[in-house]
Motif scaffolding. Sequence first.
Motif, PDB file in Angstrom:
ATOM      1  N   TYR A  16      -6.240  17.828   0.740  1.00 45.21           N
ATOM      2  CA  TYR A  16      -6.551  17.359  -0.608  1.00 45.21           C
ATOM      3  C   TYR A  16      -7.613  16.274  -0.582  1.00 45.21           C
ATOM      4  CZ  TYR A  16      -6.121  15.128  -5.113  1.00 45.21           C
ATOM      5  OH  TYR A  16      -6.399  14.593  -6.339  1.00 45.21           O
ATOM      6  N   MET A  17      -8.524  16.329  -1.542  1.00 42.93           N
ATOM      7  CA  MET A  17      -9.498  15.271  -1.759  1.00 42.93           C
ATOM      8  C   MET A  17      -9.580  15.067  -3.268  1.00 42.93           C
ATOM      9  SD  MET A  17     -13.493  15.027  -0.737  1.00 42.93           S
ATOM     10  CE  MET A  17     -13.110  15.039   0.983  1.00 42.93           C
ATOM     11  N   PRO A  18      -9.524  13.820  -3.749  1.00 41.59           N
ATOM     12  CA  PRO A  18      -9.624  13.610  -5.199  1.00 41.59           C
ATOM     13  C   PRO A  18     -10.868  14.304  -5.751  1.00 41.59           C
ATOM     14  CG  PRO A  18      -9.079  11.566  -4.106  1.00 41.59           C
ATOM     15  CD  PRO A  18      -9.376  12.568  -3.032  1.00 41.59           C
ATOM     16  N   LEU A  54      -4.440   4.359  -4.658  1.00 39.31           N
ATOM     17  CA  LEU A  54      -3.809   5.676  -4.581  1.00 39.31           C
ATOM     18  C   LEU A  54      -4.325   6.390  -3.345  1.00 39.31           C
ATOM     19  CD1 LEU A  54      -4.410   6.671  -8.297  1.00 39.31           C
ATOM     20  CD2 LEU A  54      -2.316   5.742  -7.325  1.00 39.31           C
ATOM     21  N   ALA A  55      -3.428   7.013  -2.585  1.00 40.76           N
ATOM     22  CA  ALA A  55      -3.818   7.750  -1.385  1.00 40.76           C
ATOM     23  C   ALA A  55      -3.637   9.238  -1.631  1.00 40.76           C
ATOM     24  CB  ALA A  55      -2.969   7.312  -0.193  1.00 40.76           C
ATOM     25  N   LYS A  56      -4.416  10.030  -0.918  1.00 37.60           N
ATOM     26  CA  LYS A  56      -4.289  11.485  -1.078  1.00 37.60           C
ATOM     27  C   LYS A  56      -2.936  11.945  -0.550  1.00 37.60           C
ATOM     28  CE  LYS A  56      -6.512  12.993   3.178  1.00 37.60           C
ATOM     29  NZ  LYS A  56      -7.539  13.814   3.745  1.00 37.60           N
ATOM     30  N   LEU A  91       0.836  -1.200   0.000  1.00 38.87           N
ATOM     31  CA  LEU A  91       0.000   0.000   0.000  1.00 38.87           C
ATOM     32  C   LEU A  91       0.872   1.252   0.000  1.00 38.87           C
ATOM     33  CD1 LEU A  91      -2.671  -1.158   2.571  1.00 38.87           C
ATOM     34  CD2 LEU A  91      -3.050  -0.718   0.150  1.00 38.87           C
ATOM     35  N   PRO A  92       0.351   2.379  -0.494  1.00 40.63           N
ATOM     36  CA  PRO A  92       1.122   3.630  -0.473  1.00 40.63           C
ATOM     37  C   PRO A  92       1.462   4.044   0.957  1.00 40.63           C
ATOM     38  CG  PRO A  92      -0.910   3.884  -1.757  1.00 40.63           C
ATOM     39  CD  PRO A  92      -0.957   2.539  -1.130  1.00 40.63           C
ATOM     40  N   ASP A  93       2.536   4.797   1.126  1.00 36.68           N
ATOM     41  CA  ASP A  93       2.960   5.240   2.460  1.00 36.68           C
ATOM     42  C   ASP A  93       1.892   6.070   3.154  1.00 36.68           C
ATOM     43  OD1 ASP A  93       5.386   3.994   2.137  1.00 36.68           O
ATOM     44  OD2 ASP A  93       6.421   5.792   1.432  1.00 36.68           O
ATOM     45  N   GLN A 109      -8.470   7.842   5.846  1.00 34.19           N
ATOM     46  CA  GLN A 109      -7.828   8.516   4.719  1.00 34.19           C
ATOM     47  C   GLN A 109      -8.687   8.390   3.461  1.00 34.19           C
ATOM     48  OE1 GLN A 109      -4.904   9.969   5.089  1.00 34.19           O
ATOM     49  NE2 GLN A 109      -4.319  10.400   3.010  1.00 34.19           N
ATOM     50  N   GLY A 110      -8.686   9.398   2.624  1.00 36.10           N
ATOM     51  CA  GLY A 110      -9.349   9.319   1.330  1.00 36.10           C
ATOM     52  C   GLY A 110      -8.463   8.610   0.333  1.00 36.10           C
ATOM     53  N   ILE A 111      -9.021   7.628  -0.377  1.00 37.72           N
ATOM     54  CA  ILE A 111      -8.244   6.887  -1.375  1.00 37.72           C
ATOM     55  C   ILE A 111      -9.078   6.685  -2.632  1.00 37.72           C
ATOM     56  CG2 ILE A 111      -6.914   5.637   0.375  1.00 37.72           C
ATOM     57  CD1 ILE A 111      -8.869   3.310  -1.322  1.00 37.72           C
TER      58      ILE A 111
END
Length: 161
Positions: free
Chosen positions: A133-135, A126-128, A98-100, A106-108
Motif C-alpha cells: 500500500y502507498m497513500p 499515519l503509517a501505511k 507513533l503508530p505501530d 516506511q511511507g507515512i
Amino acid sequence: MNPRRKKRLGIVLSLLIGVGATVGLILYALSQNMDLFYTPTELVQGKPDGTKPEVGQRLRIGGMVVAGSVKRDPNSLMVSFQLKDVGPAVTVTYNGILPDLFREGQGIVAQGVLKNANTVEAFEVLAKHDEEYMPPEIAEAMQKNHQPLKYTQQQTQGTAQ
C-alpha cells in the motif's frame, strides 16, 4: 412607491444580505480548515503552478521515512525524523505515540503546521497498513515526477517469503 412595496423590498433586501453574509462566513470557515497535501519536494521547491506553503500554514505531507533519521527524546514523547520522496528531505517533529506500523523506510502521511522552510511540526502521523500500500497522494506525486518506485529483486523475494 407605496408603503406595501417598500416593506416587501426591505424584507427581500434583508434576506439577500443575510444569505450573502451566511455564505461568506461558511466559505471563510471552510478555507481556514483546509489542509493541502504536499510532498517533501513540493514543500521545498513549490508546486508546479508556483504555489508554496507559508510558515504557519496547516498542511499534510507524505513521503518515506529516511533510514537512520529517527531521533527520540529519552525524557519525553518527542520524535523527529526526515521525510523524503525523490528530492530533498524535510524534517518532521511529532510529540506523541507513533503508530505501530511506523518505521524507517516506511511511507507515512503527517498532518501539521509548517514551522520553517523545511520543518513541519506534526499533530498526527499515519503509517501505511501493508507492504504494497502507498497513500494515493504519494503515488500520484511519484507519477507526476516520472520516477515510479521500483522494487528490487531482493525486496520482492523478501515480501514473497
